[in-house]
Scaffold this active site. Structure first.
Site, PDB file in Angstrom:
ATOM      1  N   TYR A  54       0.694  -1.289   0.005  1.00 23.17           N
ATOM      2  CA  TYR A  54       0.229  -0.174   0.009  1.00 23.17           C
ATOM      3  C   TYR A  54       0.862   1.355  -0.120  1.00 23.17           C
ATOM      4  O   TYR A  54       1.808   1.388   0.812  1.00 23.17           O
ATOM      5  CB  TYR A  54      -0.815   0.083   1.333  1.00 23.17           C
ATOM      6  CG  TYR A  54      -1.745   1.525   1.395  1.00 23.17           C
ATOM      7  CD1 TYR A  54      -2.600   1.496   0.495  1.00 23.17           C
ATOM      8  CD2 TYR A  54      -1.375   2.259   2.270  1.00 23.17           C
ATOM      9  CE1 TYR A  54      -3.326   3.200   0.493  1.00 23.17           C
ATOM     10  CE2 TYR A  54      -1.953   3.467   2.230  1.00 23.17           C
ATOM     11  CZ  TYR A  54      -2.997   3.899   1.564  1.00 23.17           C
ATOM     12  OH  TYR A  54      -3.721   4.861   1.381  1.00 23.17           O
ATOM     13  N   HIS A  84      -4.043  16.086  -4.338  1.00 24.25           N
ATOM     14  CA  HIS A  84      -4.545  16.242  -2.781  1.00 24.25           C
ATOM     15  C   HIS A  84      -4.185  17.914  -2.176  1.00 24.25           C
ATOM     16  O   HIS A  84      -4.517  18.225  -1.268  1.00 24.25           O
ATOM     17  CB  HIS A  84      -3.557  15.400  -2.018  1.00 24.25           C
ATOM     18  CG  HIS A  84      -3.995  14.145  -1.881  1.00 24.25           C
ATOM     19  ND1 HIS A  84      -4.347  13.158  -2.958  1.00 24.25           N
ATOM     20  CD2 HIS A  84      -4.457  13.147  -1.049  1.00 24.25           C
ATOM     21  CE1 HIS A  84      -4.743  12.299  -2.709  1.00 24.25           C
ATOM     22  NE2 HIS A  84      -4.775  12.045  -1.375  1.00 24.25           N
ATOM     23  N   TYR A 281     -15.454  36.934  43.024  1.00 27.15           N
ATOM     24  CA  TYR A 281     -14.903  35.897  42.562  1.00 27.15           C
ATOM     25  C   TYR A 281     -13.861  36.279  41.626  1.00 27.15           C
ATOM     26  O   TYR A 281     -12.479  35.713  41.805  1.00 27.15           O
ATOM     27  CB  TYR A 281     -15.813  34.902  42.097  1.00 27.15           C
ATOM     28  CG  TYR A 281     -16.581  34.265  42.796  1.00 27.15           C
ATOM     29  CD1 TYR A 281     -16.597  34.361  44.411  1.00 27.15           C
ATOM     30  CD2 TYR A 281     -17.581  33.112  42.586  1.00 27.15           C
ATOM     31  CE1 TYR A 281     -17.617  33.691  45.295  1.00 27.15           C
ATOM     32  CE2 TYR A 281     -18.157  32.404  43.312  1.00 27.15           C
ATOM     33  CZ  TYR A 281     -18.347  32.649  44.801  1.00 27.15           C
ATOM     34  OH  TYR A 281     -19.211  31.929  45.737  1.00 27.15           O
ATOM     35  N   GLU A 415     -12.440   5.926   5.077  1.00 32.76           N
ATOM     36  CA  GLU A 415     -12.005   6.892   6.321  1.00 32.76           C
ATOM     37  C   GLU A 415     -13.312   7.330   7.053  1.00 32.76           C
ATOM     38  O   GLU A 415     -13.621   8.485   6.769  1.00 32.76           O
ATOM     39  CB  GLU A 415     -10.973   7.984   5.892  1.00 32.76           C
ATOM     40  CG  GLU A 415      -9.891   7.223   5.205  1.00 32.76           C
ATOM     41  CD  GLU A 415      -9.151   8.005   4.068  1.00 32.76           C
ATOM     42  OE1 GLU A 415      -9.643   9.470   3.890  1.00 32.76           O
ATOM     43  OE2 GLU A 415      -8.458   7.606   3.385  1.00 32.76           O
TER      44      GLU A 415
END
Length: 512
Positions: A54, A84, A281, A415
């Site tokens: 792969y 990509h 506070y 995915e």
């Protein structure tokens, strides 16, 4: 220029802070080259053997079953980067890109990614030449690696796309040529090694971490100054109170507040005959809130330091056995969790700071002139500056919603669970700027309040802080254009100029 040697797996937070703050010259520890060469040799053997592996001689993601001929392996890697490189949005800053490049170089240099030393050397040369790839900040879901951002990084290495040099946009081909760097032609597995990893998410989260550290420092100082401005008590910072609880961040920050207020003439003036029993506070519980923020910041730092030193691409190459094993180190869930907790800390630092601004402008609580200005009514003073702080504090509450609980399937459901770490990390920058503005407004308000107590002075540590502010912003005696002065105060927070006068107090506060 400062030189830094990358010893893979041995980055310290001090190293990463240095890379974030300024350009440095990187060099690779010579002992790491043997593992890099062995890993690359293992890839060559797999290609020569012809077995399907792969990412080496197959397609990617859902296309993993598609076998690619050997004579097309370089084209496979090139196509991977081009296809990509689909990021969008504004570009990552140089600070973030430096962290991205440095952590990617360190990861690849661990010697289990199957990449040649010559590629890593080209990355180092590009970094040292100040050539910053143009990396859009949006487009990653933080699983299967930060594919889009890291592809844009890799484009520059190939002499494609755009880069930034000295703040000026240029073509990558021209910038590499001017620096004498030959564009890289990617071999089998190398494109996948470069783009598969969590370095974009981690770099963005580290940017958020380092900004959070500056916010915490500045906000403890402005918080102490607000105590003096409101004639609050330092009794709540007594060490015995905090040691009885045992929370480490609380104990450390309480000690800082004691040091910051020590010797204040304003405090000395109301030690007796003060009718108030307890402060609100936002003054009294500062160690409890800021200490919890400190603990969260340091916990996130541990995770991000581990990730900065990690190998997070896939598959991994184990040269000793010749195995290539697919796993899931690219899943950025640890970074997502760290970013989410940093978002909580950044939001809370701003939230309690906004409450102190509200206290200071309220004459019924602070004892100061209404809205911190003489002749209020004719002058509005800090009225709308507080509205700005409130708007930003509210905005941060929405941003603080955890990103890690979201997921959306990608790659045709291959995915199917993602971390959303990249969004979780990049939102920290905007949140930090919101909080820096709030703390900057508090700085202006607290200094204004302290000035109203003249001739009484605040402590020896806090006086230089007020003096530094007054170099840029004068006492607010009547209404004037306030936005530029708020921006100046914000920059003092972001640049670390506020805490510079008290730096000894923070030396051992964070992980090194």
């Amino acid at each position: 220029m400062t030189s830094l040697t990358i010893n893979p797996g041995q980055f310290s937070l001090a190293d990463l802070r240095l890379i974030w703050k300024q350009p440095v010259q990187l060099q690779l520890h010579p002992d790491s080259r043997a593992a890099i060469d062995a890993s690359a040799a293992a890839i060559r053997k797999i290609v020569e053997k012809g077995d399907a592996a792969y990412g080496i001689n197959t397609g990617f993601g859902k296309l993993a079953k598609t076998r690619i001929p050997d004579d097309q392996l370089e084209l496979l890697q090139r196509n991977l980067i081009l296809s990509h490189s689909v990021g969008t949005g504004e570009l990552m800053s140089d600070e973030v890109v430096r962290l991205l490049l440095a952590t990617k170089i360190a990861s690849l240099s661990r010697g289990v990614s199957g990449i040649r030393a010559s590629v890593i050397d080209a990355m180092i040369a590009m970094f040292n030449a100040g050539i910053m790839p143009a990396v859009p900040v949006k487009g990653s879901v933080g699983a299967s690696g930060d594919l889009a951002p890291l592809s844009h990084m890799t484009l520059a290495l190939m002499g494609e796309g755009q880069v930034r040099v000295g703040g000026v946009m240029r073509s990558a081909a021209e910038a590499l040529a001017d620096a004498g760097i030959t564009p890289v032609v990617l071999a089998a597995k190398e494109g996948l090694a470069l783009i598969n990893g969590t370095q974009a998410s981690t770099a963005l989260a580290l940017n958020g971490l380092f900004l959070a550290e500056r916010l915490l420092e500045a906000a403890t100082i402005t918080g102490a100054l607000s105590v003096d401005a409101a004639k609050g008590s330092d009794a709540p910072f007594d060490a015995r109170i905090h040691s009885s609880r045992g929370q480490p961040g609380q104990i450390k920050t309480a000690a800082i507040y004691r040091e910051l207020l020590s010797g204040s003439a304003i405090r000395q003036s109301h030690l007796v005959n003060d009718e108030r029993v307890q402060d609100p506070y936002c003054l009294r519980c500062q160690p409890q809130v800021m200490g919890a923020c400190l603990d969260v910041i340091n916990n996130a730092a541990r995770t991000l330091l581990t990730e900065a030193n990690a190998v997070t691409d896939n598959p991994l190459v184990f040269a000793d056995t010749g195995e290539v094993i697919s796993g899931g180190n690219f899943h950025a869930e640890p970074v997502a969790f760290a970013a989410d907790t940093l978002a909580l800390a950044i939001a809370e630092i701003g939230s309690i700071s906004e409450r102190r601004i509200a206290l200071l402008i309220d004459a019924s609580i602070s004892g100061l002139p209404p809205f911190l200005v003489p002749s209020s009514g004719l002058n509005s003073g800090f009225m709308i500056a507080h509205v700005t702080a409130a708007a930003l504090a509210s905005e941060n509450k929405s941003h603080a919603h955890p990103s890690s609980v979201d997921t959306i399937p990608t790659s045709a459901n291959q995915e199917d669970h993602v971390s959303m770490a990249t969004y979780g990390a990049r939102r920290l920058h905007e949140m930090a700027h919101n909080t820096a503005t709030i703390v900057g407004i508090e700085l202006l308000a607290a200094a204004q309040g302290v000035d109203f107590h003249a001739p009484l002075q605040t402590s020896g540590l806090l006086q230089p802080v007020v003096q530094r502010l007054r170099q840029d912003v004068s006492f607010y005696d009547k209404d004037r254009l306030f936005a530029p002065e708020i921006e100046a105060a914000k920059q003092l927070v972001l640049d670390g100029a506020i805490s510079a006068h008290c730096q000894s107090l923070y030396q051992h506060l964070y992980l090194a």
